[in-house]
Design an enzyme around this catalytic site. Structure first.
Site, mmCIF file in Angstrom:
data_model
loop_
_atom_site.group_PDB
_atom_site.id
_atom_site.type_symbol
_atom_site.label_atom_id
_atom_site.label_comp_id
_atom_site.label_asym_id
_atom_site.label_seq_id
_atom_site.Cartn_x
_atom_site.Cartn_y
_atom_site.Cartn_z
ATOM 1 C CE LYS A 171 -4.099 1.602 0.302
ATOM 2 N NZ LYS A 171 -5.108 1.772 -0.659
ATOM 3 C CG ASP A 226 -6.606 -0.418 -3.074
ATOM 4 O OD1 ASP A 226 -5.475 -0.682 -3.141
ATOM 5 O OD2 ASP A 226 -7.017 0.576 -3.058
#
Ligand code: NAD
Length: 361
Positions: A194, A226
């Site tokens: 991330k 994600d």
């Protein structure tokens, strides 16, 4: 003299003893076929250890594991121990085993076998041919970072804190495992982080990129977590090997596992820098079907295959086991968890016998 390996067996709780019995028979057969020998020593862990000696990971078990070439673990836990204080819970034994053996790398293959395509909750055209290896960092990241805890300020307002932290050394060692794993597979590694938000991920990405330079045969890509979660259910065939930290790996490896739709089929390997690895099914102790000869032993048997491949360096033995699994599925034999109309329902023991026969053939 054939080479002899010492294997520690940890049957644990629930269906553990039933499925590990099958895996031992399979390993003995493969050893005979491949010309090496195995000595098995059994240890206590989880609820079985709590009942016998009052703690979930006796020192004797850890010693036994350390003295062996590999550890075959079944599963721990059950209703009986659910309300004990944390230090006495079966899971505490499992965490103690991982930290005691320094197991920082968790390898979870998720392969959709052609015979079980229909078991997935996703459409056949999405999951056909999926063969992913998730390499998860196991002993660092937000589950272990300091400070952690629930703290109160002077006004008594409480604040829960966990810290996501990785040292360069921790990133480097998991990156090397992943690069080597990818090298042995199709040579494609996707590092998941991330880095658009987290500094810890920026360091992760920087180190993985740097280390990959020493592996010219491996094609490295990066993906935000994600997006990776989305891509895993949208177009999973794009992945070969995935490497990621502890928290993201916890979640993504479960998504990858569920692509296969059959928890009774999924093995895992946990490896350290030196010393024995631990090889165990992804599923738990299934107390709801324990002792009823209903358990699917295949995840345990495929864990034995990983023990041969990653623990003892016998890839041929691993392939024999994986081939036998394909054969029994081709014969239409199924335990309850993977049963489909028109096929033959068998129990754990019968599945074990069929696997032994398939190894002979
Ligand atoms: P579980 O994986 O044990 O069972 C989930 C469901 O899948 C159950 O319906 C079970 O019957 C079925 N199932 C699991 N393995 C199967 C197999 N080999 N063959 C056929 N069916 C199978 O998960 P749970 O019910 O959430 O947990 C039960 C216990 O296991 C709990 O005490 C939990 O803490 C423990 N657990 C242990 C581990 C481990 O040892 N690594 C992992 C997960 C859960």
């Amino acid at each position: 003299m054939p080479k002899n390996y010492r294997i520690t067996l940890l049957p644990g709780d629930g269906i553990g003893p039933e499925i590990i019995t099958v895996a031992v028979e399979v390993l003995e057969k493969v050893a005979a076929l491949e010309g090496f020998s195995l000595t098995f020593h059994q240890g206590l862990i989880g609820g079985a250890a709590i009942n016998a000696v009052g703690e979930p990971l006796p020192a004797a078990t850890l010693d036994l594991c350390r003295q062996s070439d590999g550890v075959l673990l079944a599963a721990i836990g059950g209703y009986e121990w659910d309300n004990l204080p944390r230090p006495l819970r079966p899971e505490t034994g499992l965490l103690g085993l991982r930290s005691g053996l320094g197991l920082f790398a968790n390898l979870r293959p998720a392969r959709v076998l052609p015979q079980l395509v229909a078991a997935s909750s996703l459409r056949p055209e999405v999951v056909t041919g999926v063969d992913i290896m998730v390499v998860r960092e196991l002993t660092g990241g937000v589950y272990f970072g300091q400070p952690k805890g629930v703290f109160a300020d002077e006004a008594g307002h409480r604040r829960g804190v966990n810290t996501m932290a990785y040292t360069e050394a921790e990133i480097d060692r998991i990156a090397r495992v992943a690069l080597e794993t990818a090298q042995k597979r199709n040579g494609r590694l996707c590092s998941v982080d991330k880095a658009n938000v987290l500094e810890v991920s920026q360091l992760w990405r920087e180190r993985v990129t740097e280390l990959a330079k020493a592996y010219p045969g491996v094609e490295l890509t990066h993906m935000y977590v994600d997006n990776a979660a989305m891509q895993l259910v949208r177009y999973p065939r794009q992945f070969d090997t995935i490497v990621t930290g502890n928290l993201f790996g916890d979640i993504l490896s479960d998504i990858a596992a569920m692509l296969t739709g059959s928890i009774g089929m999924l093995p895992s390997a946990s490896l350290g820098a030196t010393g024995p690895g631990v090889f165990e099914p992804v599923h738990g102790s299934a107390p709801d079907i324990a002792g009823q000869d209903k358990a699917n032993p295949i995840a345990q048997v495929l864990s034995a295959a990983l023990l041969l491949r990653y623990g003892l360096g016998h890839p041929r033995g691993a392939e024999r086991i994986e081939g036998a699994v394909q054969k029994v599925l081709d014969q239409g034999l199924r335990t309850g968890d993977i049963m489909a109309p028109g096929l033959t329902l068998v129990g754990c023991r019968r599945m074990g016998e069929a696997l032994l026969a398939a190894l002979e053939a």
